[in-house]
Write an enzyme that holds these catalytic residues in place. Sequence first.
Site, PDB file in Angstrom:
ATOM      1  N   ASN A   1      68.694  53.618  49.858  1.00  0.00           N
ATOM      2  CA  ASN A   1      68.991  54.724  50.534  1.00  0.00           C
ATOM      3  C   ASN A   1      67.563  55.456  50.907  1.00  0.00           C
ATOM      4  OD1 ASN A   1      70.047  56.608  52.509  1.00  0.00           O
ATOM      5  ND2 ASN A   1      70.873  57.894  50.877  1.00  0.00           N
TER       6      ASN A   1
ATOM      7  N   GLY B   1      77.760  65.424  65.131  1.00  0.00           N
ATOM      8  CA  GLY B   1      78.531  66.100  64.242  1.00  0.00           C
ATOM      9  C   GLY B   1      78.193  67.369  63.752  1.00  0.00           C
TER      10      GLY B   1
ATOM     11  N   HIS C   1      65.174  63.382  63.975  1.00  0.00           N
ATOM     12  CA  HIS C   1      64.070  63.790  62.581  1.00  0.00           C
ATOM     13  C   HIS C   1      62.834  64.527  62.896  1.00  0.00           C
ATOM     14  CE1 HIS C   1      66.432  60.125  61.635  1.00  0.00           C
ATOM     15  NE2 HIS C   1      66.836  60.777  60.817  1.00  0.00           N
TER      16      HIS C   1
HETATM   17  N1  GLN Z   1      78.367  63.337  61.350  1.00  0.00           N
HETATM   18  C1  GLN Z   1      77.018  63.124  60.569  1.00  0.00           C
HETATM   19  C2  GLN Z   1      76.233  64.559  60.835  1.00  0.00           C
HETATM   20  O1  GLN Z   1      76.313  64.514  62.168  1.00  0.00           O
HETATM   21  C3  GLN Z   1      76.451  61.811  60.463  1.00  0.00           C
HETATM   22  C4  GLN Z   1      75.146  61.709  59.989  1.00  0.00           C
HETATM   23  C5  GLN Z   1      74.434  60.691  59.446  1.00  0.00           C
HETATM   24  O2  GLN Z   1      74.843  59.605  60.229  1.00  0.00           O
HETATM   25  N2  GLN Z   1      73.627  60.318  58.705  1.00  0.00           N
HETATM   26  O3  GLN Z   1      75.392  64.967  60.258  1.00  0.00           O
END
Ligand code: GLN
Length: 765
Positions: A126, A445, A705
């Site tokens: 990750n 989200g 990002h």
């Molecule tokens: N639902 C999450 C968000 O919007 C998805 C995050 C992700 O895919 N890393 O933060």
Amino acid sequence: MVQSSILGFPRIGGQRELKKITESYWQGKVSADDLLAKGKELRAHNWKLQKEAGVDIIPSNDFSFYDQVLDLSLLFNVIPDRYTKYDLAPIDVLFAMGRGLQRKATETTAAVDVTALEMVKWFDSNYHYVRPTFSHSTEFKLTGEIKPVVEFKEAKELGIHTRPVIVGPISYLYLGKADKDSLDLDPISLLDKVLPVYQQLLAQLKEAGADQVQIDEPVLVLDLPEAVQAKYQAAYEALVGDNYPELILTTYFGDVRPNLKAISKLPVSGFHFDFVRVPEQLDDVVSILSSNQSLSVGIVDGRNVWKTNFAKASDFVSKAIEKVGKDRVVVSTSSSLLHTPVDLVSEKKLDPVIKDWFSFATQKLDEVVILAKNASGEDVSEALAANAASIKSRTESSITTNPKVQERLATITESLSTRKAPFPERLAVQKEKYNLPLFPTTTIGSFPQTKDIRVNRNKFAKGEITAQEYETFINKEIETVVRFQEEVGLDVLVHGEPERNDMVQYFGEQLDGFAFTTNGWVQSYGSRYVRPPVVVGDVSRPKAMTVKESVYAQSITKSPMKGMLTGPVTCLRWSFPRDDVSGKVQALQLGLALRDEVQDLEAAGITVIQVDEPAIREGLPLRAGKERSDYLNWAAQSFRVATSGVDNSTQIHSHFCYSDLDPNHIKALDADVVSIEFSKKDDPNYIQEFSNYPNHIGLGLFDIHSPRIPSTAEFIARVEEILKVYPAANFWVNPDCGLKTRGWAEVKESLTHMVEAAKHFRAKY
Ligand code: GLN
Ligand code: ZN
């Protein structure tokens, strides 16, 4: 004497010092000098820690302000022109390449507007690295301060002799990509140009006093094309010689056997292999060693938090010693410890029974030292006995086993994991039910996680505000997010996830079978760290986890409200998994727990439900073959277990990011709508691959990002490009990922532009 070593130590600091100073620097609150001084302090601290623990071979140049691969690009002048034209300080070039930079003009400086380079998963971890991006005009040369040399000398001044770490030339090129102006360029073809730079670097390290360098070639655990394998011999012959330090060719995260031929005659001084992942490779890798090459035995897990089983590990080390002799064996971590939390000692709230099963980076230092001492014949019986007791306690604990969960697991069938009707039928009822316009807009989200949110969450955690007060606060946040989305004209709304500290941790904390830490942070990318929960036993859901917030959000708007869950594979991948049962079992248990949540949401009137699986790609076994096809089956099945208990009119969304996806893997999930990260994909072939994706899809239109804000025209141009290969009827409009790391000002403007672009296309089609 058997020596001990580690391949790298976490750079973030025990109290996330690196994050704090870096973000303060970005906000203009501290100077570049402050930032650099803190980096120096962290490095010194880590080296001393290792020295005090008694580690024999201590790495340097494992530190980075952003990413170690990006550091190398900067050092080698692999800097696309768009980053050099502003005359930025080197540290700002680094950050601009890592995260993009947008800065208004001042009286003395010109405006800056540049996007970030592509960032992708580091193998199956990750952690994310910034992809080296090459063009025909790339001119390799050592530039700026020679970081590996500077840091080697820095340690030397502290009286600590280190072994610098660098990514080797073939991995560096193979992990990179061609820039958009040079798409016909195969990075590997640049080998002859990059080797002289490696030679200069190695010569300078030797000159500074380094006698050994850890040269990482992790691509050796991938299915490497013949042509790439064929490059190793000549490349490494060019890097070995009296003017250079000895090289330890280092691989991790997998099996090197299929590529063994490529490295079997390399003139390096030794090799490192990951025997935590693939103990079976011992005989074969030993067979390539010449009589003076050393063997670094990666036997302490660099990727997980479980205590090393000393009895087993010692047996393994003994086997290695039998084969090559004491003097040539080094006991090491399987990979860099970058992927583990810093120190278990800071965990004050963890159940002491469970805590005794864990070992974080600092504890793993002791583990390699003890194992090396034991192998050398020193008396470490006390440590061995204590370790045996912990291992036994975990094996026999009732925390790990829940018979009810195991019974339910046995009831999973194909029909339990299949929707009631195929997609076209579902689409028909969903069209009727939601009546969305063409180019429906949505977000992934999360909305900005402001300081206010963090402060209130902390207050609640500390008992400084009541549950009622916290709920009122969260509802107010949800309302702000809902009203904003209505104002800007988004079609499918989200509640913004203000109640969630992290998309996995939030669920882990509510599920049985998980343990979580208070300070177990691990770097994910740049200044983003995660605090993965730990799967310690069979997983189940004692009660609903997200229904309250979603229902509240739906109650204050007429637009469809999308429920938001983290999928089983992502929950597993972004946790530290158990090492005593398979990934499949853990994912299916999570699938069942989430199935209950999906059904509770549906019953409460939340009928658009997104189940995020951003980690599905990173879980893909690194090599083709049975393990990979098995993974694809169980990963998709666990998602379908979670999502297929609903009506045809319930619209299941899913979301993916951070990696190159194979559309076929996504098809197998059978989600009604998927959103995928896309904004940094310049390769037209990648869009093409998705052209026949059967269900609906939103190709992420902007990079979340980065703080930069795309204009409406930029959105329109991007959509136009995608529409060349992708049908308008299936097209959703959304960002790349959640907005939690962004500020409100940026989010407002970006989403306004995005919705304007959608309207532009609605008028056209
Ligand atoms: N639902 C999450 C968000 O919007 C998805 C995050 C992700 O895919 N890393 O933060
Ligand atoms: Zn995402």
